[in-house]
Motif scaffolding. Structure first.
Motif, PDB file in Angstrom:
ATOM      1  N   GLY A   1       0.138  -1.222  -0.070  1.00  0.00           N
ATOM      2  CA  GLY A   1      -0.230   0.196  -0.033  1.00  0.00           C
ATOM      3  C   GLY A   1       0.949   1.485  -0.395  1.00  0.00           C
ATOM      4  O   GLY A   1       0.245   1.916   1.000  1.00  0.00           O
TER       5      GLY A   1
ATOM      6  N   ALA B   1       1.957  -1.563  -4.748  1.00  0.00           N
ATOM      7  CA  ALA B   1       0.567  -0.845  -4.620  1.00  0.00           C
ATOM      8  C   ALA B   1      -0.200  -1.600  -5.684  1.00  0.00           C
ATOM      9  O   ALA B   1       0.831  -2.263  -6.340  1.00  0.00           O
ATOM     10  CB  ALA B   1       0.743   0.899  -5.305  1.00  0.00           C
ATOM     11  N   SER B   2      -1.204  -1.284  -6.473  1.00  0.00           N
ATOM     12  CA  SER B   2      -1.944  -1.908  -6.900  1.00  0.00           C
ATOM     13  C   SER B   2      -2.085  -1.321  -8.323  1.00  0.00           C
ATOM     14  O   SER B   2      -2.921  -2.116  -9.472  1.00  0.00           O
ATOM     15  CB  SER B   2      -3.721  -2.274  -6.485  1.00  0.00           C
ATOM     16  OG  SER B   2      -4.146  -0.593  -6.198  1.00  0.00           O
ATOM     17  N   SER B   3      -1.496  -0.546  -8.937  1.00  0.00           N
ATOM     18  CA  SER B   3      -1.901   0.375 -10.003  1.00  0.00           C
ATOM     19  C   SER B   3      -0.098   0.924 -10.127  1.00  0.00           C
ATOM     20  O   SER B   3       0.446   1.508  -9.779  1.00  0.00           O
ATOM     21  CB  SER B   3      -2.511   1.196 -10.440  1.00  0.00           C
ATOM     22  OG  SER B   3      -2.544   2.467  -9.560  1.00  0.00           O
TER      23      SER B   3
ATOM     24  N   LYS C   1      -0.401   4.827  -8.915  1.00  0.00           N
ATOM     25  CA  LYS C   1       0.554   4.534  -7.852  1.00  0.00           C
ATOM     26  C   LYS C   1       2.020   4.386  -7.072  1.00  0.00           C
ATOM     27  O   LYS C   1       2.540   5.100  -6.148  1.00  0.00           O
ATOM     28  CB  LYS C   1      -0.764   3.697  -6.645  1.00  0.00           C
ATOM     29  CG  LYS C   1      -1.708   3.875  -7.061  1.00  0.00           C
ATOM     30  CD  LYS C   1      -2.624   3.354  -5.811  1.00  0.00           C
ATOM     31  CE  LYS C   1      -4.011   3.041  -5.086  1.00  0.00           C
ATOM     32  NZ  LYS C   1      -5.229   2.591  -5.062  1.00  0.00           N
TER      33      LYS C   1
ATOM     34  N   ASP D   1       4.089  -3.493  -9.048  1.00  0.00           N
ATOM     35  CA  ASP D   1       2.810  -3.673  -8.967  1.00  0.00           C
ATOM     36  C   ASP D   1       1.464  -4.765  -8.777  1.00  0.00           C
ATOM     37  O   ASP D   1       1.861  -6.215 -10.051  1.00  0.00           O
ATOM     38  CB  ASP D   1       2.446  -3.385 -10.318  1.00  0.00           C
ATOM     39  CG  ASP D   1       1.057  -2.778 -11.064  1.00  0.00           C
ATOM     40  OD1 ASP D   1       0.169  -2.936 -10.265  1.00  0.00           O
ATOM     41  OD2 ASP D   1       0.642  -2.544 -12.258  1.00  0.00           O
ATOM     42  N   TYR D   2       0.652  -5.073  -7.748  1.00  0.00           N
ATOM     43  CA  TYR D   2       0.499  -6.713  -7.182  1.00  0.00           C
ATOM     44  C   TYR D   2      -0.933  -6.227  -8.199  1.00  0.00           C
ATOM     45  O   TYR D   2      -1.453  -7.513  -7.983  1.00  0.00           O
ATOM     46  CB  TYR D   2       0.929  -6.132  -5.816  1.00  0.00           C
ATOM     47  CG  TYR D   2       0.257  -5.391  -5.023  1.00  0.00           C
ATOM     48  CD1 TYR D   2      -1.424  -5.135  -5.212  1.00  0.00           C
ATOM     49  CD2 TYR D   2       1.212  -5.152  -4.678  1.00  0.00           C
ATOM     50  CE1 TYR D   2      -1.816  -3.952  -4.088  1.00  0.00           C
ATOM     51  CE2 TYR D   2       0.367  -4.046  -3.174  1.00  0.00           C
ATOM     52  CZ  TYR D   2      -0.859  -3.363  -3.692  1.00  0.00           C
ATOM     53  OH  TYR D   2      -1.596  -2.593  -2.688  1.00  0.00           O
ATOM     54  N   GLY D   3      -1.442  -5.941  -8.945  1.00  0.00           N
ATOM     55  CA  GLY D   3      -2.590  -5.356  -9.256  1.00  0.00           C
ATOM     56  C   GLY D   3      -2.304  -6.262 -11.445  1.00  0.00           C
ATOM     57  O   GLY D   3      -3.145  -6.683 -11.579  1.00  0.00           O
ATOM     58  N   GLN D   4      -1.099  -6.616 -11.392  1.00  0.00           N
ATOM     59  CA  GLN D   4      -0.594  -7.262 -12.556  1.00  0.00           C
ATOM     60  C   GLN D   4       0.191  -8.270 -12.053  1.00  0.00           C
ATOM     61  O   GLN D   4       0.813  -9.267 -13.229  1.00  0.00           O
ATOM     62  CB  GLN D   4       0.033  -6.169 -13.513  1.00  0.00           C
ATOM     63  CG  GLN D   4      -0.395  -4.852 -13.685  1.00  0.00           C
ATOM     64  CD  GLN D   4      -1.216  -5.307 -14.860  1.00  0.00           C
ATOM     65  OE1 GLN D   4      -1.462  -6.297 -15.894  1.00  0.00           O
ATOM     66  NE2 GLN D   4      -2.882  -4.639 -14.429  1.00  0.00           N
TER      67      GLN D   4
ATOM     68  N   LEU E   1      -2.952  -9.757   0.206  1.00  0.00           N
ATOM     69  CA  LEU E   1      -1.294  -9.360   0.588  1.00  0.00           C
ATOM     70  C   LEU E   1      -0.946 -10.387   1.293  1.00  0.00           C
ATOM     71  O   LEU E   1       0.062 -10.465   1.365  1.00  0.00           O
ATOM     72  CB  LEU E   1      -1.568  -8.156   0.259  1.00  0.00           C
ATOM     73  CG  LEU E   1      -1.803  -7.335  -0.867  1.00  0.00           C
ATOM     74  CD1 LEU E   1      -1.802  -5.818  -0.846  1.00  0.00           C
ATOM     75  CD2 LEU E   1      -1.242  -7.806  -2.396  1.00  0.00           C
TER      76      LEU E   1
ATOM     77  N   SER F   1      -7.512  -3.080   3.321  1.00  0.00           N
ATOM     78  CA  SER F   1      -8.351  -4.394   2.785  1.00  0.00           C
ATOM     79  C   SER F   1      -9.379  -4.922   3.168  1.00  0.00           C
ATOM     80  O   SER F   1     -10.669  -5.173   2.150  1.00  0.00           O
ATOM     81  CB  SER F   1      -7.782  -5.522   2.694  1.00  0.00           C
ATOM     82  OG  SER F   1      -7.128  -6.762   3.186  1.00  0.00           O
TER      83      SER F   1
ATOM     84  N   ARG G   1     -10.104   3.354  -0.775  1.00  0.00           N
ATOM     85  CA  ARG G   1      -9.034   3.371  -1.325  1.00  0.00           C
ATOM     86  C   ARG G   1      -8.101   3.780  -2.740  1.00  0.00           C
ATOM     87  O   ARG G   1      -7.849   3.670  -3.542  1.00  0.00           O
ATOM     88  CB  ARG G   1      -8.370   1.284  -1.226  1.00  0.00           C
ATOM     89  CG  ARG G   1      -8.833   0.746   0.083  1.00  0.00           C
ATOM     90  CD  ARG G   1      -8.105  -0.939   0.220  1.00  0.00           C
ATOM     91  NE  ARG G   1      -7.121  -0.562  -0.531  1.00  0.00           N
ATOM     92  CZ  ARG G   1      -6.809  -1.699  -0.311  1.00  0.00           C
ATOM     93  NH1 ARG G   1      -7.411  -3.244  -0.950  1.00  0.00           N
ATOM     94  NH2 ARG G   1      -5.014  -2.258  -1.268  1.00  0.00           N
TER      95      ARG G   1
END
Length: 325
Positions: free
Chosen positions: A147, A171-173, A176, A190-193, A220, A241, A314
């Motif tokens: 985060g 982070a998620s993007s 960010k 990037d843990y969104g990807q 996470l 979360s 968030r």
């Protein structure tokens, strides 16, 4: 005075702006004329009755504020009317005035404005305590911040760099992560990807990270704990979360690792001298330009509920601040 009130537990959109009586400070309190109030994750919980402390209704949210001392109780220390101060309030800061125990008040250092001061105390106080007293982070070690674009996350990135660590921001993007990179992060995930666990392994050559700063929890945490190095320390800071994770304790055994709780508010009350020393160092780093609090948006008092809602979803980057005077 005007105050943004929670009159029934529920969503932020139900908060109402009303005229109420000004508080009278007790002997050990100062009365703070609030100029700005920081928005923090506990604000999203306290208005719905989900926080560990619950004030009686009606109350104003807002756990930290900056402003000017308007009155001083007989046993409120050396503070004087007119002093510029920042304060940890617990709740009540989304109002034109709030009474605060003197031990929760610090002078604002020269060169720091009210907006920055309102955004500084809780995030930097939490992250400093987490990384020093709890995590024992040392120069040359590797720190992973989850985060990393949020208020406490960005503070942890900056403090980690000031302490001489290699900092991996997650982070998620990509948007960010760009904010975390600007704050000094050495590497990005990037843990969104991509898989957080796999990226930790890749970036550390399979060795893992020494300290993990986790204000997010949930899935996470499950991935991060598997990325700890031998003698690693995972800092449990919060659960943005919305999910409190469960720890397979065999992982701690196999890695000789520690999972450590971080409760800065209790630390500040129980160890005030250590907390004061932390802030002396934080203020020195700020004066040196090593800490640059990011306030991404300010809101008028009447729209404080929208600020809380933005944080709860968030969507916020850095800190949100309610400007009151």
């Amino acid at each position: 005075m005007k105050a943004l009130l929670c009159k029934a537990l529920g969503p932020a959109q139900d908060l109402v702006l009303e005229e109420v009586a000004s508080p009278s400070p007790k002997n050990n309190e100062i009365l703070l004329q609030v100029h700005a109030a920081g928005v923090n994750f506990p604000d999203t919980l306290i208005i719905e009755g989900k926080y560990q402390f619950q004030p009686p209704l009606p109350f104003s949210p807002g756990g930290e504020a900056a402003g000017v001392v308007a009155a001083v109780g007989e046993k409120a220390g050396a503070f004087k009317v007119g002093d510029r101060v920042m304060a940890l309030t617990g709740w009540g800061a989304f109002a034109e005035e709030v009474a605060v125990p003197h031990y929760n008040v610090l002078p604002i250092p020269a060169g720091m404005d009210f907006t920055t001061a309102a955004a500084f105390g809780m995030t930097y106080g939490t992250s400093m305590h987490a990384l020093t007293q709890r995590g024992q982070l040392k120069a040359g070690e590797t720190l992973l911040v989850l985060g990393a674009s949020g208020g406490v996350g960005l503070a942890a990135v900056e403090i980690g760099k000031a302490l001489g660590a290699r900092v991996i921001a997650a982070a998620s993007s990509s948007e960010k992560l760009a904010v975390a990179k600007a704050a000094g992060a050495d590497d990005l995930i990037d843990y969104g990807q991509a898989s957080l666990k796999d990226e930790i392994k890749r970036l550390t050559g399979g060795q893992g990270v020494d300290v993990i700063y986790d204000p997010v929890g949930g899935a996470l945490f499950d991935q991060a704990v598997r990325g700890l190095a031998w003698n690693g320390r995972l800092l449990v800071v919060g659960f943005a979360s919305g999910t409190i994770p469960q720890l397979p304790v065999n992982l701690a055994l196999l890695k000789g690792a520690a999972v450590i709780g971080v409760f800065w508010g209790a630390f500040a009350q129980r160890q005030p001298q250590d907390n004061a020393a932390n802030f002396r160092q934080l203020f020195a780093w700020h004066a040196e330009g090593k800490l640059k609090p990011l306030v991404s948006q300010t809101y008028p008092l009447a729209e404080g509920g929208a600020a809380i809602e933005q944080l709860g979803q968030r969507k916020a980057v850095g800190k949100l601040v309610v400007a009151i005077q």
